[in-house]
Design a protein around this motif. Structure first.
Motif, PDB file in Angstrom:
ATOM      1  N   LEU A   1     -34.554 -46.080  28.644  1.00  0.00           N
ATOM      2  CA  LEU A   1     -33.119 -46.205  28.361  1.00  0.00           C
ATOM      3  C   LEU A   1     -32.627 -47.621  28.639  1.00  0.00           C
ATOM      4  CD1 LEU A   1     -31.675 -42.863  29.776  1.00  0.00           C
ATOM      5  CD2 LEU A   1     -31.708 -43.602  27.390  1.00  0.00           C
ATOM      6  N   ARG A   2     -33.059 -48.164  29.772  1.00  0.00           N
ATOM      7  CA  ARG A   2     -32.627 -49.516  30.133  1.00  0.00           C
ATOM      8  C   ARG A   2     -33.142 -50.548  29.146  1.00  0.00           C
ATOM      9  NH1 ARG A   2     -34.331 -53.943  32.322  1.00  0.00           N
ATOM     10  NH2 ARG A   2     -36.377 -53.143  32.823  1.00  0.00           N
ATOM     11  N   VAL A   3     -34.408 -50.474  28.806  1.00  0.00           N
ATOM     12  CA  VAL A   3     -34.993 -51.443  27.873  1.00  0.00           C
ATOM     13  C   VAL A   3     -34.374 -51.295  26.485  1.00  0.00           C
ATOM     14  CG1 VAL A   3     -37.134 -52.076  26.695  1.00  0.00           C
ATOM     15  CG2 VAL A   3     -37.133 -51.710  29.151  1.00  0.00           C
ATOM     16  N   GLY A   4     -34.200 -50.064  26.019  1.00  0.00           N
ATOM     17  CA  GLY A   4     -33.594 -49.841  24.711  1.00  0.00           C
ATOM     18  C   GLY A   4     -32.175 -50.376  24.643  1.00  0.00           C
ATOM     19  N   THR A   5     -31.396 -50.160  25.693  1.00  0.00           N
ATOM     20  CA  THR A   5     -30.026 -50.662  25.738  1.00  0.00           C
ATOM     21  C   THR A   5     -29.999 -52.185  25.792  1.00  0.00           C
ATOM     22  OG1 THR A   5     -29.390 -48.643  26.905  1.00  0.00           O
ATOM     23  CG2 THR A   5     -27.824 -50.450  26.941  1.00  0.00           C
TER      24      THR A   5
END
Length: 147
Positions: free
Chosen positions: A99-103
């Motif tokens: 989630l963090r990397v995608g965001t």
């Protein structure tokens, strides 16, 4: 620089007319731009404001996800009961990381629109997110280690 003729988000050619799509390679100012999606926000000032708010919130979200800890590792020398906790914690960390990397990638792509306003709100969102989420965690960590 002409990016027409298909490819990533770039116009195309039909039998009767040619559509050419230009991508800015330097920062520009103004509401007429494309951010993340073709045609969005377009030429509407309200949609541009919504795009800036979205980018700002993405910056905050990246900082929040960066400091979020759903699963705390057990203190040194202690083993928590319940089988499979390691797998569950690992899966939770993996989902949080994705989630963090995608965001963060979405935020990077928005900044790559080369719109000056988008750049400013992205940096401001990350800075405010650091102030709200990361800094208190660092201060707490610093006071926990010193009696």
């Amino acid at each position: 620089m002409d990016h027409g003729g298909g490819g990533m988000g770039g116009g195309g050619m039909t039998m009767n007319s040619t559509t050419t799509h230009y991508t800015a390679m330097t920062f520009f100012w103004g509401k007429n731009s494309e951010i993340l999606f073709a045609g969005w926000p377009g030429t509407h000032g309200g949609m541009y404001a919504l795009a800036l708010i979205t980018v700002f919130l993405l910056g905050l979200l990246v900082e929040w996800l960066d400091t979020l800890r759903l699963f705390h590792p057990p203190p040194a020398g202690k083993v928590c009961g319940g089988g499979g906790g390691g797998v569950t914690a690992g899966l939770g960390h993996t989902i949080l990381h994705a989630l963090r990397v995608g965001t963060a990638y979405l935020l990077m792509l928005a900044v790559m629109s080369f719109n000056g306003g988008v750049f400013i709100v992205a940096v401001t969102g990350r800075a405010l997110g650091f102030l709200l989420f990361t800094r208190p965690a660092l201060l707490k960590e610093a006071t926990d280690c010193c009696p």
